[in-house]
Scaffold this motif. Structure first.
Motif, PDB file in Angstrom:
ATOM      1  N   UNK A   1       0.855  -1.185   0.000  1.00  0.00           N
ATOM      2  CA  UNK A   1       0.000   0.000   0.000  1.00  0.00           C
ATOM      3  C   UNK A   1       0.892   1.236   0.000  1.00  0.00           C
ATOM      4  N   UNK A   2       0.587   2.164  -0.894  1.00  0.00           N
ATOM      5  CA  UNK A   2       1.351   3.406  -0.997  1.00  0.00           C
ATOM      6  C   UNK A   2       0.426   4.587  -0.747  1.00  0.00           C
ATOM      7  N   UNK A   3       0.879   5.560  -0.003  1.00  0.00           N
ATOM      8  CA  UNK A   3       0.170   6.829   0.157  1.00  0.00           C
ATOM      9  C   UNK A   3       0.903   7.859  -0.687  1.00  0.00           C
ATOM     10  N   UNK A   4       0.220   8.372  -1.710  1.00  0.00           N
ATOM     11  CA  UNK A   4       0.837   9.251  -2.697  1.00  0.00           C
ATOM     12  C   UNK A   4       0.094  10.578  -2.728  1.00  0.00           C
ATOM     13  N   UNK A   5       0.824  11.691  -2.807  1.00  0.00           N
ATOM     14  CA  UNK A   5       0.197  13.000  -3.004  1.00  0.00           C
ATOM     15  C   UNK A   5      -0.521  13.011  -4.348  1.00  0.00           C
ATOM     16  N   UNK A   6      -1.646  13.712  -4.404  1.00  0.00           N
ATOM     17  CA  UNK A   6      -2.443  13.785  -5.639  1.00  0.00           C
ATOM     18  C   UNK A   6      -1.613  14.182  -6.848  1.00  0.00           C
ATOM     19  N   UNK A   7      -0.702  15.134  -6.655  1.00  0.00           N
ATOM     20  CA  UNK A   7       0.090  15.634  -7.784  1.00  0.00           C
ATOM     21  C   UNK A   7       1.039  14.581  -8.342  1.00  0.00           C
ATOM     22  N   UNK A   8       1.321  13.520  -7.577  1.00  0.00           N
ATOM     23  CA  UNK A   8       2.266  12.497  -8.009  1.00  0.00           C
ATOM     24  C   UNK A   8       1.611  11.196  -8.450  1.00  0.00           C
ATOM     25  N   UNK A   9       0.299  11.100  -8.382  1.00  0.00           N
ATOM     26  CA  UNK A   9      -0.386   9.850  -8.701  1.00  0.00           C
ATOM     27  C   UNK A   9      -0.106   9.409 -10.130  1.00  0.00           C
ATOM     28  N   UNK A  10      -0.232  10.315 -11.078  1.00  0.00           N
ATOM     29  CA  UNK A  10      -0.025   9.960 -12.490  1.00  0.00           C
ATOM     30  C   UNK A  10       1.392   9.435 -12.719  1.00  0.00           C
ATOM     31  N   UNK A  11       2.382  10.086 -12.121  1.00  0.00           N
ATOM     32  CA  UNK A  11       3.774   9.669 -12.292  1.00  0.00           C
ATOM     33  C   UNK A  11       4.019   8.290 -11.694  1.00  0.00           C
ATOM     34  N   UNK A  12       3.544   8.072 -10.488  1.00  0.00           N
ATOM     35  CA  UNK A  12       3.757   6.782  -9.824  1.00  0.00           C
ATOM     36  C   UNK A  12       3.033   5.666 -10.575  1.00  0.00           C
ATOM     37  N   UNK A  13       1.817   5.929 -11.016  1.00  0.00           N
ATOM     38  CA  UNK A  13       1.080   4.911 -11.766  1.00  0.00           C
ATOM     39  C   UNK A  13       1.763   4.609 -13.095  1.00  0.00           C
ATOM     40  N   UNK A  14       2.332   5.618 -13.731  1.00  0.00           N
ATOM     41  CA  UNK A  14       3.073   5.397 -14.968  1.00  0.00           C
ATOM     42  C   UNK A  14       4.285   4.500 -14.709  1.00  0.00           C
ATOM     43  N   UNK A  15       4.982   4.734 -13.617  1.00  0.00           N
ATOM     44  CA  UNK A  15       6.141   3.907 -13.261  1.00  0.00           C
ATOM     45  C   UNK A  15       5.698   2.467 -13.022  1.00  0.00           C
ATOM     46  N   UNK A  16       4.626   2.295 -12.255  1.00  0.00           N
ATOM     47  CA  UNK A  16       4.137   0.945 -11.965  1.00  0.00           C
ATOM     48  C   UNK A  16       3.650   0.243 -13.230  1.00  0.00           C
ATOM     49  N   UNK A  17       2.985   0.972 -14.119  1.00  0.00           N
ATOM     50  CA  UNK A  17       2.508   0.391 -15.380  1.00  0.00           C
ATOM     51  C   UNK A  17       3.659  -0.048 -16.283  1.00  0.00           C
ATOM     52  N   UNK A  18       4.809   0.591 -16.145  1.00  0.00           N
ATOM     53  CA  UNK A  18       5.950   0.283 -17.010  1.00  0.00           C
ATOM     54  C   UNK A  18       6.878  -0.793 -16.450  1.00  0.00           C
ATOM     55  N   UNK A  19       6.556  -1.325 -15.296  1.00  0.00           N
ATOM     56  CA  UNK A  19       7.383  -2.393 -14.745  1.00  0.00           C
ATOM     57  C   UNK A  19       7.247  -3.647 -15.599  1.00  0.00           C
ATOM     58  N   UNK A  20       8.184  -4.536 -15.446  1.00  0.00           N
ATOM     59  CA  UNK A  20       8.235  -5.761 -16.234  1.00  0.00           C
ATOM     60  C   UNK A  20       6.905  -6.512 -16.177  1.00  0.00           C
ATOM     61  N   UNK A  21       6.443  -6.993 -17.344  1.00  0.00           N
ATOM     62  CA  UNK A  21       5.205  -7.776 -17.405  1.00  0.00           C
ATOM     63  C   UNK A  21       5.292  -8.975 -16.478  1.00  0.00           C
ATOM     64  N   UNK A  22       4.202  -9.255 -15.790  1.00  0.00           N
ATOM     65  CA  UNK A  22       4.140 -10.395 -14.887  1.00  0.00           C
ATOM     66  C   UNK A  22       4.636 -10.102 -13.489  1.00  0.00           C
ATOM     67  N   UNK A  23       5.246  -8.948 -13.288  1.00  0.00           N
ATOM     68  CA  UNK A  23       5.770  -8.598 -11.974  1.00  0.00           C
ATOM     69  C   UNK A  23       4.641  -8.191 -11.034  1.00  0.00           C
ATOM     70  N   UNK A  24       3.650  -7.488 -11.561  1.00  0.00           N
ATOM     71  CA  UNK A  24       2.497  -7.047 -10.774  1.00  0.00           C
ATOM     72  C   UNK A  24       1.247  -7.665 -11.395  1.00  0.00           C
ATOM     73  N   UNK A  25       0.435  -8.307 -10.555  1.00  0.00           N
ATOM     74  CA  UNK A  25      -0.787  -8.946 -11.049  1.00  0.00           C
ATOM     75  C   UNK A  25      -1.945  -7.973 -11.191  1.00  0.00           C
ATOM     76  N   UNK A  26      -2.040  -6.991 -10.298  1.00  0.00           N
ATOM     77  CA  UNK A  26      -3.168  -6.069 -10.321  1.00  0.00           C
ATOM     78  C   UNK A  26      -2.740  -4.741  -9.720  1.00  0.00           C
ATOM     79  N   UNK A  27      -3.157  -3.651 -10.352  1.00  0.00           N
ATOM     80  CA  UNK A  27      -2.940  -2.312  -9.814  1.00  0.00           C
ATOM     81  C   UNK A  27      -4.305  -1.659  -9.698  1.00  0.00           C
ATOM     82  N   UNK A  28      -4.625  -1.184  -8.499  1.00  0.00           N
ATOM     83  CA  UNK A  28      -5.891  -0.488  -8.314  1.00  0.00           C
ATOM     84  C   UNK A  28      -5.643   0.779  -7.508  1.00  0.00           C
ATOM     85  N   UNK A  29      -6.518   1.745  -7.708  1.00  0.00           N
ATOM     86  CA  UNK A  29      -6.396   3.016  -7.016  1.00  0.00           C
ATOM     87  C   UNK A  29      -7.788   3.517  -6.646  1.00  0.00           C
TER      88      UNK A  29
END
Length: 73
Positions: free
Chosen positions: A5-33
């Protein structure tokens, strides 16, 4: 399965989600916000899908490879 679980400032949500989306396939099963965000096109996957041949082994791109990269081909 482990959960993180991550607590992220609103202004950084897009950046953090972009980083998580770009991680290696299969590394993360589900991302929800709990917030809506406009996902950016993943960098690595957009490059992999558009490249039809192997990248140039040279330090610099050839003129045609450079033009194709600019066009997004």
């Amino acid at each position: 399965m482990a959960k993180i679980t991550l607590d992220i400032d609103e202004k950084n949500v897009k950046t953090v989600m972009n980083i998580l989306d770009n991680l290696k396939d299969g590394l993360i099963n589900n991302i929800s916000t709990n917030r809506q965000y406009n996902s950016a096109k993943p960098v690595s996957s957009s490059i992999d899908k558009t490249s039809k041949k192997a990248p140039s082994p040279n330090k610099y791109l050839s003129p045609s490879e450079f033009k194709n990269r600019l066009k997004g081909n």
